[in-house]
Write an enzyme that holds these catalytic residues in place. Structure first.
Site, PDB file in Angstrom:
ATOM      1  N   THR A   1       0.810  -1.226   0.000  1.00 44.86           N
ATOM      2  CA  THR A   1       0.000   0.000   0.000  1.00 44.86           C
ATOM      3  C   THR A   1       0.839   1.269   0.000  1.00 44.86           C
ATOM      4  O   THR A   1       0.488   2.253  -0.642  1.00 44.86           O
ATOM      5  CB  THR A   1      -0.909   0.004   1.255  1.00 44.86           C
ATOM      6  OG1 THR A   1      -1.813  -1.075   1.131  1.00 44.86           O
ATOM      7  CG2 THR A   1      -1.689   1.293   1.385  1.00 44.86           C
TER       8      THR A   1
ATOM      9  N   THR B   1       1.644  -4.724   4.255  1.00 42.48           N
ATOM     10  CA  THR B   1       1.468  -5.101   5.659  1.00 42.48           C
ATOM     11  C   THR B   1       0.911  -6.517   5.821  1.00 42.48           C
ATOM     12  O   THR B   1       1.131  -7.151   6.847  1.00 42.48           O
ATOM     13  CB  THR B   1       0.504  -4.122   6.368  1.00 42.48           C
ATOM     14  OG1 THR B   1      -0.734  -4.094   5.656  1.00 42.48           O
ATOM     15  CG2 THR B   1       1.091  -2.733   6.449  1.00 42.48           C
ATOM     16  N   ASP B   2       0.195  -7.008   4.794  1.00 47.14           N
ATOM     17  CA  ASP B   2      -0.527  -8.274   4.982  1.00 47.14           C
ATOM     18  C   ASP B   2       0.376  -9.434   5.396  1.00 47.14           C
ATOM     19  O   ASP B   2       0.001 -10.236   6.248  1.00 47.14           O
ATOM     20  CB  ASP B   2      -1.295  -8.643   3.699  1.00 47.14           C
ATOM     21  CG  ASP B   2      -2.491  -7.726   3.477  1.00 47.14           C
ATOM     22  OD1 ASP B   2      -2.874  -7.003   4.415  1.00 47.14           O
ATOM     23  OD2 ASP B   2      -3.049  -7.730   2.362  1.00 47.14           O
TER      24      ASP B   2
ATOM     25  N   THR C   1       0.393 -21.527  20.589  1.00 45.33           N
ATOM     26  CA  THR C   1      -0.937 -21.199  21.101  1.00 45.33           C
ATOM     27  C   THR C   1      -1.703 -20.255  20.185  1.00 45.33           C
ATOM     28  O   THR C   1      -1.108 -19.397  19.529  1.00 45.33           O
ATOM     29  CB  THR C   1      -0.858 -20.597  22.521  1.00 45.33           C
ATOM     30  OG1 THR C   1      -2.182 -20.196  22.923  1.00 45.33           O
ATOM     31  CG2 THR C   1       0.062 -19.397  22.606  1.00 45.33           C
TER      32      THR C   1
ATOM     33  N   CYS D   1      -3.614 -18.110  21.422  1.00 44.95           N
ATOM     34  CA  CYS D   1      -3.712 -16.849  22.169  1.00 44.95           C
ATOM     35  C   CYS D   1      -2.729 -15.840  21.592  1.00 44.95           C
ATOM     36  O   CYS D   1      -1.631 -16.194  21.160  1.00 44.95           O
ATOM     37  CB  CYS D   1      -3.383 -17.063  23.643  1.00 44.95           C
ATOM     38  SG  CYS D   1      -4.571 -18.092  24.491  1.00 44.95           S
TER      39      CYS D   1
END
Ligand code: ASP
Length: 347
Positions: free
Chosen positions: A17, A93-94, A282, A284
């Site tokens: 971008t 950024t992806d 994980t 999380c």
């Protein structure tokens, strides 16, 4: 490069971008010529150091990134290593967290900064975050300590005033300027009126004089299994025991827990018997795998599943590509996984 010479930074533009503009025909963003970025950021000319640029051809949206791009990036940095004090990689950024993780494993013994950055809004737009990201990334890449050594000889992501270790980051927001987080490691630097470096956390090479080792061999035969309630034995078998993979990352619950059902553990054992490496990370965003806490984690550990500790999935994937690329021996890959190679895990 001698300290008396003017510092030099190589700006490597891969796409994303930050350097896009709207194509009036398709009404969607497309990459534009890099020379226009320099026109958009005249501030780059005000630095006391030289900023050269290198543009990838073709420029790509980072959703199209493949490990071949990481090899090209590593080869470019290797080739130009002696000519520059630091490198800034402009990247979409992806998948930036994957690329920064990969480069961190591919370059061993780094003595110069490799700073990834990009933006949420194209650089030509009035409210762009691209200018600040780019200008501060260049400043960080050029920063030296009183002995003339790089302040941050690491592969990092700089975004929205925060410098993070690359292999600790994840993209967490597709909309906000604060697009990246490093949940398990505090920032290496924060930019306000001045840039404050967190020197205690920044890794330094064992020798400032040795040239880094560039590892360009990657083996991508890795699958990712994300656990969820309702997952069926057939789906788990396809991912865990598929003949194409040498390793499987399991994204488990909480502190590294997975179903305690017999069929699941049987499939884990079957995959391990096939010679696969299984790594537990994980789901999380913060915290670590600890397979000693619950019975549902303990049986994975007892079966021979390796711990990813507090690794991000992006970093775990890149680390496996690197370790599998450099070794054909399952035990040494497993040992490497549980070792802290580039500051990617805390044990
Ligand atoms: N799709 C873009 C890319 O990753 C998004 C961005 O640059 O922020 O290349």
């Amino acid at each position: 490069m001698k300290h008396t010479e003017k510092s030099a930074i190589l700006l490597i533009y891969t796409g994303g971008t930050i350097g896009m503009k709207e194509d009036p025909v398709i009404l969607a963003l497309r990459p534009f010529d890099f020379s226009q970025i320099l026109e958009e950021v005249p501030e780059l000319g005000k630095f006391a150091y030289r900023v050269d640029s290198y543009t990838f051809d073709p420029l790509i949206d980072s959703s199209d990134v493949e490990p071949s791009l990481w090899k090209t990036l590593a080869a470019l940095i290797e080739e130009r290593y002696d000519d520059y004090d630091g490198f800034v990689v402009l990247h979409g950024t992806d998948t930036m967290a994957y690329s920064a993780s990969a480069l961190s494993f591919m370059i061993e013994g780094l003595t110069k900064p490799v700073i990834f950055t990009g933006s949420q809004l194209p650089i030509g737009m009035p409210r762009t975050d691209g200018k600040e990201n780019l200008i501060s990334a260049v400043e960080i890449a050029a920063a030296k300590d009183s002995e003339g050594h790089a302040r941050v000889p690491e592969v990092c992501i700089y975004f929205d005033n925060v410098l993070m270790r690359g292999n600790r980051t994840s993209k967490i927001n597709s909309d906000n300027f604060r697009a990246f987080r490093s949940e398990n490691l505090p920032p290496l630097a924060e930019a306000g009126i001045s840039i404050r470096y967190n020197s205690g956390l920044i890794r330094t090479p064992s020798s400032w004089d040795a040239r880094p080792v560039f590892h360009k061999e990657l083996d991508t035969r890795v699958a990712i299994l994300k656990m969820h309630p309702g997952i069926t034995p057939q789906v788990v078998r396809n991912i865990l025991c598929g003949p194409e993979s040498r390793a499987v990352i399991i994204e488990t619950y909480g502190a590294g827990n997975a179903p305690s059902k017999k069929w699941f553990l049987d499939l884990i054992l079957e995959a391990l018997e096939m010679g696969k490496v299984i790594l537990n990370v994980t789901q999380c965003l913060a915290g670590s795998v600890n397979m000693d806490i619950y019975a549902t984690g303990k049986c994975l550990k007892d079966a021979g599943v390796a711990s990813g500790y507090d690794s991000t999935t992006e970093s775990a994937l890149a680390k496996l590509f690197h370790l599998l690329g450099t070794s054909s021996d399952t035990d040494s890959v497993r040992k490497g996984l549980e070792s802290d190679l580039r500051g990617e895990i805390s044990k």
